[in-house]
Design a protein around this motif. Structure first.
Motif, PDB file in Angstrom:
ATOM      1  N   THR A  71       0.758  -1.311   0.003  1.00 42.13           N
ATOM      2  CA  THR A  71       0.025  -0.245  -0.037  1.00 42.13           C
ATOM      3  C   THR A  71       0.662   1.036   0.122  1.00 42.13           C
ATOM      4  N   LEU A  72       1.796   1.241   0.862  1.00 43.03           N
ATOM      5  CA  LEU A  72       2.713   2.511   0.839  1.00 43.03           C
ATOM      6  C   LEU A  72       3.363   2.533  -0.519  1.00 43.03           C
ATOM      7  N   VAL A  73       4.023   1.664  -1.113  1.00 41.45           N
ATOM      8  CA  VAL A  73       4.631   1.602  -2.393  1.00 41.45           C
ATOM      9  C   VAL A  73       3.407   2.313  -3.513  1.00 41.45           C
ATOM     10  N   MET A  74       2.536   1.750  -3.322  1.00 42.73           N
ATOM     11  CA  MET A  74       1.497   2.059  -4.260  1.00 42.73           C
ATOM     12  C   MET A  74       0.856   3.388  -4.085  1.00 42.73           C
ATOM     13  N   ALA A  75       0.829   3.879  -2.836  1.00 44.57           N
ATOM     14  CA  ALA A  75       0.493   5.387  -2.635  1.00 44.57           C
ATOM     15  C   ALA A  75       1.217   6.413  -2.972  1.00 44.57           C
ATOM     16  N   TRP A  76       2.907   6.107  -2.921  1.00 51.15           N
ATOM     17  CA  TRP A  76       3.960   6.543  -3.175  1.00 51.15           C
ATOM     18  C   TRP A  76       4.058   6.902  -4.487  1.00 51.15           C
ATOM     19  N   TRP A  77       3.927   5.581  -5.382  1.00 51.68           N
ATOM     20  CA  TRP A  77       3.694   5.750  -6.922  1.00 51.68           C
ATOM     21  C   TRP A  77       2.393   6.736  -7.166  1.00 51.68           C
ATOM     22  N   MET A  78       1.466   6.410  -6.798  1.00 48.47           N
ATOM     23  CA  MET A  78       0.286   7.292  -7.086  1.00 48.47           C
ATOM     24  C   MET A  78       0.168   8.410  -6.907  1.00 48.47           C
TER      25      MET A  78
ATOM     26  N   LEU B  30      -0.161  11.440  -9.258  1.00 52.05           N
ATOM     27  CA  LEU B  30      -1.091  12.478  -9.345  1.00 52.05           C
ATOM     28  C   LEU B  30      -0.831  13.924  -9.261  1.00 52.05           C
ATOM     29  N   LEU B  31       0.659  14.070  -8.424  1.00 51.92           N
ATOM     30  CA  LEU B  31       1.018  15.360  -8.229  1.00 51.92           C
ATOM     31  C   LEU B  31       1.854  16.018  -8.963  1.00 51.92           C
ATOM     32  N   ARG B  32       2.139  15.141 -10.086  1.00 56.60           N
ATOM     33  CA  ARG B  32       3.084  15.569 -11.116  1.00 56.60           C
ATOM     34  C   ARG B  32       2.509  16.897 -11.979  1.00 56.60           C
ATOM     35  N   PRO B  33       1.151  17.179 -12.167  1.00 53.94           N
ATOM     36  CA  PRO B  33       0.952  18.332 -12.573  1.00 53.94           C
ATOM     37  C   PRO B  33       1.193  19.533 -11.452  1.00 53.94           C
ATOM     38  N   VAL B  34       0.878  19.142 -10.158  1.00 52.07           N
ATOM     39  CA  VAL B  34       1.114  20.094  -9.061  1.00 52.07           C
ATOM     40  C   VAL B  34       2.859  20.656  -9.296  1.00 52.07           C
ATOM     41  N   VAL B  35       3.518  19.505  -9.581  1.00 54.96           N
ATOM     42  CA  VAL B  35       4.939  19.943  -9.544  1.00 54.96           C
ATOM     43  C   VAL B  35       5.317  20.924 -10.987  1.00 54.96           C
ATOM     44  N   SER B  36       4.475  20.570 -11.974  1.00 55.99           N
ATOM     45  CA  SER B  36       4.658  21.410 -13.103  1.00 55.99           C
ATOM     46  C   SER B  36       4.094  22.766 -12.771  1.00 55.99           C
TER      47      SER B  36
END
Length: 458
Positions: free
Chosen positions: A159-166, A170-176
């Motif tokens: 779950t932690l690995v999936m949550a980190w990956w998701m 998902l936050l990639r647009p926020v970083v952009s």
């Protein structure tokens, strides 16, 4: 709950078997029959021990694997469940009938536990101790507990690995968004845009991304950047145009003042003074217009709210507009009695701006027409004010920009009317402050009509 359920099921089976065996023993009349009943208890999963049997009541179990039960220990033992204390938090799943017995756990030195159900003796039956092994059930539930803990650890890790990956995805647009905002703050390059999530994928992903919150945030951020880019470009154009418009009269005033410092004939001196005064007046009007637009940009409340009779405003405008004409003929098509709420001085300023603008772009001998009518607008009464001229007109491609500051069409600039290009911008601001609308219709070589619609008092 899983543990408690299994142990309670075992207790229920032992209690039912003990009650059944006790009833069978009462019916058995010979020691052999009693031995048979007791021995048959192993088929029910329990071992029977006779406790406190009456004289002549003989019987014993032939299961040598079951422990011997000391009646004294059985009476002293503390009753309790076979499941661990944590299982008491689970709700009760199986309930047992109250037959007067009690349950306890017997744990010999070997370590294997046994479940004991003590059914006390009565005058008509012997005391019975039903004994059942707990070794297999304990081992099974211990293994189950280990599996649960291992599953929890593995599941938590996954779950932690999936949550980190998701989260990273998902936050990639926020970083952009953050990187783009930092880049714009550093370079002021408002032409930058944020890539929308799903834009690089297939059509299905792109369509799904349109409903995503981050996609909408990116789209909103891009629209904000487009608005900022337009506003920044407009500001730069405004500063350039304002500098140009202010520089022209200042240059003329400085040139005339330098001329006055020389020994020139009185006639030239008088002309220089008149020219300097005219340019100073033009500069004063330009500064006043810029101040009005600055207040409009700051959303300052400079509009009074009174009842204004528009017919009186039109009459005053006709009187004051005579000095704005340059050989044109000004006439009135209609004047209806209409009352609006607003600022009378701003209304007069609005009409004078429209008449002055029409006169600048209408040749001598042309016609200017003013009309004020009371009309119905969407079920409410409105004041319809129009100023029409027979001037040079405005090209269709220039109509969307007539309210922009310092904008003048190429034909208007060719005539050099002396305007600054701020009049219609101020007129639009006045109309908007009075909750009205203003539109411009024009045809090249035919003329221009400016129409204003203001909400009227019923």
């Amino acid at each position: 709950m899983h543990s408690r359920t299994h142990y309670e099921q075992l207790d229920g089976s032992m209690q039912a078997a003990a009650v059944h065996i006790a009833a069978e023993l009462v019916l058995a009349s010979t020691p052999g029959a009693r031995d048979t009943v007791i021995s048959a208890a192993t088929s029910l999963g329990v071992v029977i021990r006779l406790i406190d049997a009456p004289p002549g009541f003989v019987g014993q179990s032939r299961d040598a694997g079951a422990p011997s039960i000391d009646p004294g220990w059985l009476r002293r033992a503390t009753p309790g469940p076979a499941y661990p204390p944590l299982a008491t938090l689970a709700p009760v799943v199986h309930t047992h009938a109250d037959v007067g017995g009690r349950f306890t756990v017997f744990a010999p030195a070997s370590g294997a536990r046994w479940r004991v159900f003590d059914l006390p003796a009565t005058p008509s039956r012997p005391g019975i101790a039903a004994v059942a092994p707990l070794e297999q059930l304990d081992a099974s539930l211990t293994t189950f507990g280990h599996v649960m803990v291992l599953s929890g650890v593995v599941g938590t890790f996954v779950t932690l690995v999936m949550a980190w990956w998701m989260a990273a995805r998902l936050l990639r647009p926020v970083v952009s968004l953050t990187e783009t905002a930092e880049e714009i703050a550093r370079t002021r390059a408002f032409d930058r845009r944020v890539a929308l999530p799903g834009a690089g994928g297939n059509a299905h992903h792109a369509q799904h991304a349109q409903h995503d919150e981050l996609a909408r945030l990116s789209s909103t951020f891009n629209r904000m950047l487009a608005s900022l880019e337009q506003a920044y470009a407009g500001q730069q154009r405004f500063v350039a145009d304002a500098s140009h418009e202010i520089r022209a009269p200042l240059t003329a005033i400085i040139g005339n003042l330098e001329l006055l410092t020389r020994s020139v004939p009185d006639a030239e001196r008088a002309v220089a003074l008149i020219e300097a005064r005219r340019e100073a007046d033009r500069l004063a009007r330009l500064v006043a217009d810029l101040l009005t637009l600055a207040r409009a940009d700051a959303r300052a409340r400079v509009i009074r709210t009174d009842y204004v009779a528009m017919a009186d405003v039109v009459s005053d405008a006709l009187r004051d507009a005579r000095h704005l004409l340059r050989g044109q003929v000004l006439s009135v098509d209609a004047i209806d009695h209409v009352v609006v709420t607003g600022d009378r001085d701003r209304m007069l300023q609005l009409l004078l701006i429209l008449v002055d603008n029409a006169a600048k772009y209408t040749p001598a001998g042309g016609q200017l027409h003013i009309a004020l009518r009371r009309v119905a607008d969407g079920g409410r009464t409105a004041a319809a004010l129009s100023v029409r001229d027979s001037g040079v007109g405005i090209a269709p491609e220039d109509l969307p920009y007539v309210f922009d500051r310092f904008f003048r069409s190429d034909r208007a600039r060719a005539r050099e009317p002396g305007g600054s290009g701020l009049g219609l911008g101020i007129a639009q601001w006045i109309v908007e402050q009075h909750r009205g609308t203003i539109t411009v219709d024009s045809t090249l070589g035919v003329g221009t009509t400016v129409r204003i619609l203001l909400p009227a008092v019923e």
